[in-house]
Design a protein around this motif. Structure first.
Motif, mmCIF file in Angstrom:
data_model
loop_
_atom_site.group_PDB
_atom_site.id
_atom_site.type_symbol
_atom_site.label_atom_id
_atom_site.label_comp_id
_atom_site.label_asym_id
_atom_site.label_seq_id
_atom_site.Cartn_x
_atom_site.Cartn_y
_atom_site.Cartn_z
ATOM 1 N N LEU A 34 -4.423 5.363 -0.769
ATOM 2 C CA LEU A 34 -4.765 4.102 0.119
ATOM 3 C C LEU A 34 -4.527 4.508 1.407
ATOM 4 O O LEU A 34 -3.550 5.152 1.958
ATOM 5 C CB LEU A 34 -4.028 2.846 -0.216
ATOM 6 N N GLU A 37 -2.734 2.951 4.565
ATOM 7 C CA GLU A 37 -1.848 2.047 4.872
ATOM 8 C C GLU A 37 -2.035 1.463 6.119
ATOM 9 O O GLU A 37 -1.097 1.453 6.970
ATOM 10 C CB GLU A 37 -0.449 2.783 4.654
ATOM 11 N N GLN A 85 0.803 -1.154 -0.017
ATOM 12 C CA GLN A 85 -0.133 -0.071 0.045
ATOM 13 C C GLN A 85 0.834 1.300 0.034
ATOM 14 O O GLN A 85 0.427 2.112 -0.616
ATOM 15 C CB GLN A 85 -0.960 -0.126 1.164
ATOM 16 N N ASN A 100 0.966 4.090 -2.880
ATOM 17 C CA ASN A 100 0.761 5.474 -2.852
ATOM 18 C C ASN A 100 1.902 6.282 -3.114
ATOM 19 O O ASN A 100 1.851 7.207 -3.687
ATOM 20 C CB ASN A 100 0.432 6.028 -1.315
ATOM 21 N N THR A 115 -3.845 5.159 -7.386
ATOM 22 C CA THR A 115 -5.087 5.410 -6.466
ATOM 23 C C THR A 115 -6.091 4.274 -6.269
ATOM 24 O O THR A 115 -6.073 3.456 -7.325
ATOM 25 C CB THR A 115 -5.428 6.787 -6.801
ATOM 26 N N ASP A 116 -7.271 4.584 -5.671
ATOM 27 C CA ASP A 116 -8.325 3.685 -5.916
ATOM 28 C C ASP A 116 -9.085 4.135 -6.902
ATOM 29 O O ASP A 116 -8.814 5.081 -7.657
ATOM 30 C CB ASP A 116 -9.172 3.593 -4.483
ATOM 31 N N TRP A 145 -6.108 -5.643 2.957
ATOM 32 C CA TRP A 145 -6.134 -5.542 1.430
ATOM 33 C C TRP A 145 -7.776 -5.769 1.129
ATOM 34 O O TRP A 145 -8.089 -6.754 1.403
ATOM 35 C CB TRP A 145 -5.460 -6.814 0.779
ATOM 36 N N LYS A 188 -10.288 -1.109 -2.675
ATOM 37 C CA LYS A 188 -9.677 -0.035 -2.752
ATOM 38 C C LYS A 188 -8.018 -0.374 -3.145
ATOM 39 O O LYS A 188 -7.589 -0.149 -4.241
ATOM 40 C CB LYS A 188 -9.815 1.115 -1.776
ATOM 41 N N SER A 189 -7.580 -1.199 -2.319
ATOM 42 C CA SER A 189 -6.107 -1.455 -2.599
ATOM 43 C C SER A 189 -6.054 -2.480 -3.928
ATOM 44 O O SER A 189 -5.252 -2.369 -4.965
ATOM 45 C CB SER A 189 -5.603 -2.456 -1.279
#
Length: 279
Positions: free
Chosen positions: A235, A237, A219, A223, A228-229, A241, A244-245
């Motif tokens: 994300l 951190e 993550q 970043n 990004t998502d 998981w 979005k990750s």
């Protein structure tokens, strides 16, 4: 203290090579000695020569109680006097006895009770598996009756186990998910796990979620590199998981699909696995 990977690499020498999945990533990589000295299985043995006398002794004192003579003879027909056999814990006992000079002859339950830490029911342990971690099958009385060891990953990212499986199988590599393992533990009383080689992670949305330091590290990397998502947000951190990750990871994969040293696999559920090829 000996590193557990030394044992796993040694154990893989003795597997039936036909049981190693194509594309598997094992503890000793693509070493040419995987499966070069396959061993059979005989209950109650530790690197025992499969002579006619030994096979007959095992029939009289063990297999005659549960097998027919015809089935036993058929299962042992492939065993030659110059071959070796072992049972499940005997695979580890043979390594300790003949490779390390520490004469040992115990059973799977003793291993679990005396040598393992970080142990318990598989369903109750959330931490990631480690290479060389022992997995066990408990019998109806709660005693560990069988043991194997995490030895690598299949081509789809699923965990693989090396085990001396049974009379009809010998020493083999199997997928963790296809066998009824009930417990797991780290044999820290006998082996060092600190210098372990990292196992590859298959990044996918699961229930329960993938968690851990490796997830948080990914993550942070996503970043730091601007992935990004789906809403354009960085994300969190948090080492968990989720979708979005996964979305940010998908963007990373898509950005590198033309790179010759990246292999990308996408299945119908949009679960991703990648591996860096050593060219």
């Amino acid at each position: 203290m000996t590193n557990v990977l030394d044992f796993i690499r040694w154990a893989l020498i003795h597997v039936n090579p036909n049981t190693v999945p194509s594309g598997a990533v094992l503890a000793n990589g693509t070493a040419s000695n995987i499966g070069t000295e396959p061993w059979h299985y005989l209950y109650g043995t530790v690197k025992s020569k499969t002579t006619a006398e030994r096979i007959e002794e095992r029939w009289r004192n063990h297999y005659s109680k549960t097998w027919t003579r015809e089935a036993y003879d058929r299962a042992t027909a492939c065993m030659s006097p110059g071959d070796f056999a072992t049972d499940c814990q005997g695979l580890l006992d043979a390594y300790l006895t003949y490779e390390l000079g520490e004469k040992t002859d115990v059973n799977a339950d003793y291993n679990y009770c005396k040598w393992c830490t970080g142990k318990g029911k598989i369903s109750e342990i959330e931490r990631p598996y480690e290479l060389g971690e022992a997995v066990f099958m408990a019998n109806s009385r709660g005693k560990m009756s069988h043991v194997g060891w995490i030895c690598g990953l299949d081509s789809d990212g699923k965990l693989l186990v090396v085990e001396a499986r049974g009379l009809s199988y010998g020493v083999v590599v199997t997928r963790l998910e296809t066998r009824p393992w009930t417990h797991r533990g780290l044999m820290t009383k006998k082996f060092d796990y600190k210098e372990k080689e990292p196992m590859a992670t298959k990044f996918e949305v699961l229930t329960p979620m993938l968690r851990g330091d490796g997830i948080a590290a990914m993550q942070r990397a996503l970043n730091a590199n601007g992935y990004t998502d789906d809403n354009g947000n960085a994300l969190e951190e948090d080492g968990k998981w989720g979708s979005k990750s996964q979305a940010a990871f998908r963007k990373l994969l898509e950005a590198h699909m033309q790179e010759s040293n990246i292999k990308i696999t996408v299945n119908d559920s949009e679960m991703f696995a990648w591996s860096i090829k050593h060219i």
